[in-house]
Design a protein around this motif. Structure first.
Motif, PDB file in Angstrom:
ATOM      1  N   TRP A 102       0.863  -1.244  -0.059  1.00 11.26           N
ATOM      2  CA  TRP A 102       0.004  -0.133   0.300  1.00 11.26           C
ATOM      3  C   TRP A 102       1.107   1.744  -0.277  1.00 11.26           C
ATOM      4  CZ3 TRP A 102      -1.064  -2.913   4.904  1.00 11.26           C
ATOM      5  CH2 TRP A 102       0.492  -3.228   5.827  1.00 11.26           C
ATOM      6  N   SER A 103      -0.118   2.621  -0.146  1.00 11.47           N
ATOM      7  CA  SER A 103       0.732   3.705  -0.054  1.00 11.47           C
ATOM      8  C   SER A 103      -0.361   4.443  -0.450  1.00 11.47           C
ATOM      9  CB  SER A 103       1.472   3.849  -1.445  1.00 11.47           C
ATOM     10  OG  SER A 103       0.790   3.946  -2.997  1.00 11.47           O
ATOM     11  N   ALA A 104      -0.421   5.193   0.404  1.00  9.42           N
ATOM     12  CA  ALA A 104      -1.518   6.689   0.967  1.00  9.42           C
ATOM     13  C   ALA A 104      -2.031   7.429  -0.816  1.00  9.42           C
ATOM     14  CB  ALA A 104      -0.455   7.969   0.436  1.00  9.42           C
ATOM     15  N   VAL A 107      -7.144   1.629  -1.798  1.00  7.04           N
ATOM     16  CA  VAL A 107      -8.638   1.262  -1.628  1.00  7.04           C
ATOM     17  C   VAL A 107      -7.701   0.013  -1.492  1.00  7.04           C
ATOM     18  CG1 VAL A 107     -10.429   1.358  -1.922  1.00  7.04           C
ATOM     19  CG2 VAL A 107      -9.167   3.342  -2.348  1.00  7.04           C
ATOM     20  N   LEU A 108      -8.143  -0.666   0.193  1.00  3.55           N
ATOM     21  CA  LEU A 108      -7.947  -1.728   0.128  1.00  3.55           C
ATOM     22  C   LEU A 108      -9.524  -2.306   0.740  1.00  3.55           C
ATOM     23  CD1 LEU A 108      -5.141  -1.853   2.495  1.00  3.55           C
ATOM     24  CD2 LEU A 108      -4.814  -2.277   0.501  1.00  3.55           C
ATOM     25  N   GLU A 109     -10.276  -3.796   0.338  1.00  2.00           N
ATOM     26  CA  GLU A 109     -10.984  -4.113   0.340  1.00  2.00           C
ATOM     27  C   GLU A 109     -10.881  -4.976   0.855  1.00  2.00           C
ATOM     28  OE1 GLU A 109     -15.653  -5.059  -1.454  1.00  2.00           O
ATOM     29  OE2 GLU A 109     -13.843  -3.942  -2.766  1.00  2.00           O
ATOM     30  N   LEU A 110     -12.166  -5.250   1.951  1.00  2.22           N
ATOM     31  CA  LEU A 110     -11.695  -6.713   3.239  1.00  2.22           C
ATOM     32  C   LEU A 110     -12.575  -7.673   2.719  1.00  2.22           C
ATOM     33  CD1 LEU A 110     -12.443  -5.359   6.415  1.00  2.22           C
ATOM     34  CD2 LEU A 110     -10.108  -5.653   4.695  1.00  2.22           C
ATOM     35  N   GLU A 111     -12.937  -8.637   2.985  1.00  2.00           N
ATOM     36  CA  GLU A 111     -13.869  -9.694   2.157  1.00  2.00           C
ATOM     37  C   GLU A 111     -15.617  -9.537   2.995  1.00  2.00           C
ATOM     38  OE1 GLU A 111     -12.289 -13.554   3.093  1.00  2.00           O
ATOM     39  OE2 GLU A 111     -11.004 -13.871   0.629  1.00  2.00           O
ATOM     40  N   ASN A 112     -14.876  -8.802   3.756  1.00  2.00           N
ATOM     41  CA  ASN A 112     -16.887  -8.423   4.016  1.00  2.00           C
ATOM     42  C   ASN A 112     -17.201  -7.160   3.549  1.00  2.00           C
ATOM     43  OD1 ASN A 112     -15.564  -6.365   5.710  1.00  2.00           O
ATOM     44  ND2 ASN A 112     -15.849  -6.841   7.512  1.00  2.00           N
TER      45      ASN A 112
END
Length: 161
Positions: A102-104, A107-112
């Motif tokens: 990651w970097s600034a 966007v990280l998406e979780l499985e939920n």
């Protein structure tokens, strides 16, 4: 009289900036004749006041100081109530898809379905990993920090939805 009002504010600012325990002990009023030397009393015309006038002036300034200190204490206590830390539970889950770091702005998406944007922090992994486990923990003043399993670096994140 306006000059005197501004001069009485200095002790009040000191009280306002003091430690929380200092508010409990209200600062004692210092009479005008003890605040100024003879030259200052003469320059302001205070040396021409009668004893009764000087007593009344000190009484009025003392009452004004007490009122301002009381109001300041109320305001500071009210503002500090809003700073109480809200106990939030950490969020754990798996990232969706392949993980490369990651970097600034990432966007990280979780499985939920939760989506988190990286505000601060950088991490690049040499070899992409499939869906690592992550934990997002609350920090101070509403901040959140993401940790990926097996990684030391953390990312400051903000929830998007």
């Amino acid at each position: 009289m306006r000059v005197l009002s501004s001069l009485t504010l200095a002790p009040l600012f000191a009280i306002a900036l003091a430690a929380p325990g200092a508010f409990a002990a209200e600062r004692a009023y210092v009479p005008v004749e003890q605040r100024f030397n003879a030259e200052q009393l003469k320059a302001t015309g205070l040396d021409t006041l009668s004893a009764q006038q000087l007593q009344l002036l000190n009484q009025l300034l003392s009452q004004d100081q007490t009122a301002v200190v009381t109001e300041t204490v109320k305001q500071v206590r009210s503002e500090r109530k809003g700073l109480a830390r809200v106990e939030a539970e950490p969020v754990s889950g798996m990232l969706k898809g392949e993980f490369r770091g990651w970097s600034a702005g990432t966007v990280l998406e979780l499985e939920n379905g939760q989506r988190w944007r990286v505000i601060d922090g950088t991490l690049f992994v040499g070899k992409p990993r499939p869906a690592p486990k992550v934990t997002i923990r609350p920090g101070m003043m509403g901040s959140w920090y993401l940790e990926a399993e097996g990684q030391v670096q953390k990312a400051k994140v903000a929830r998007l939805d």
